[in-house]
Design a protein around this motif. Sequence first.
Motif, PDB file in Angstrom:
ATOM      1  N   VAL A   1      -0.678   3.093   0.825  1.00 56.80           N
ATOM      2  CA  VAL A   1      -0.859   1.878   0.015  1.00 56.80           C
ATOM      3  C   VAL A   1      -1.958   2.081  -1.023  1.00 56.80           C
ATOM      4  N   GLY A   2      -3.062   2.726  -0.619  1.00 57.79           N
ATOM      5  CA  GLY A   2      -4.184   2.967  -1.522  1.00 57.79           C
ATOM      6  C   GLY A   2      -4.796   1.679  -2.043  1.00 57.79           C
ATOM      7  N   PHE A   3      -5.294   1.727  -3.266  1.00 56.72           N
ATOM      8  CA  PHE A   3      -5.979   0.569  -3.844  1.00 56.72           C
ATOM      9  C   PHE A   3      -5.053  -0.618  -4.079  1.00 56.72           C
ATOM     10  N   ARG A   4      -3.756  -0.376  -4.042  1.00 54.52           N
ATOM     11  CA  ARG A   4      -2.824  -1.506  -4.168  1.00 54.52           C
ATOM     12  C   ARG A   4      -2.978  -2.465  -2.993  1.00 54.52           C
ATOM     13  N   GLY A   5      -3.589  -2.013  -1.918  1.00 59.02           N
ATOM     14  CA  GLY A   5      -3.794  -2.850  -0.742  1.00 59.02           C
ATOM     15  C   GLY A   5      -4.900  -3.873  -0.901  1.00 59.02           C
ATOM     16  N   ILE A   6      -5.709  -3.749  -1.927  1.00 58.62           N
ATOM     17  CA  ILE A   6      -6.757  -4.740  -2.200  1.00 58.62           C
ATOM     18  C   ILE A   6      -6.087  -5.925  -2.887  1.00 58.62           C
ATOM     19  N   PRO A   7      -6.281  -7.131  -2.359  1.00 57.43           N
ATOM     20  CA  PRO A   7      -5.607  -8.283  -2.976  1.00 57.43           C
ATOM     21  C   PRO A   7      -6.096  -8.542  -4.399  1.00 57.43           C
ATOM     22  N   ASP A   8      -5.193  -9.042  -5.226  1.00 58.23           N
ATOM     23  CA  ASP A   8      -5.541  -9.422  -6.594  1.00 58.23           C
ATOM     24  C   ASP A   8      -6.375 -10.693  -6.584  1.00 58.23           C
TER      25      ASP A   8
END
Length: 143
Positions: free
Chosen positions: A18-25
């Motif tokens: 997932v990488g940094f995409r796992g940090i919520p917007d």
Amino acid sequence: AKILTSRNPDPPCLPKHVGFRGIPDLPALPSWLTQQDIDYFASKFDRTGFTGALNYYRAIDLSWEVMGPWTGAKVTVPTKFIVGELDITLKFPRMKDYVVGGGMKADVPLLEEVVVLEGVAHFLHEESPQQVTNHIHDFFKDK
């Protein structure tokens, strides 16, 4: 933007796939961070990549070796320490007790004050510039 505005002081745990995409917007950027700021930072990393930033961590063992002669040295100048309560570094094991509980005073004998800014994370000078400026000014005005 996700890294700069993270409000979670826990160590990041992102699945590799997932990488940094796992940090919520965030719904919106905070007042202290503009899209122009993000674009500027991104343009620098587009040009140079993350090598410089990552090299700090790659060289951590060498840094300890180079700093070896100063092991046990004390900070012997008047000091005021300012940290955000949401700074990830305060979540390191035993760190909060060291900083806030008085342990730091053993290594920094002239520590005059520890200030923990509420609701502020790692980039405290960006997130709360007036508070930081006031603390620095108050520290130096009587010196």
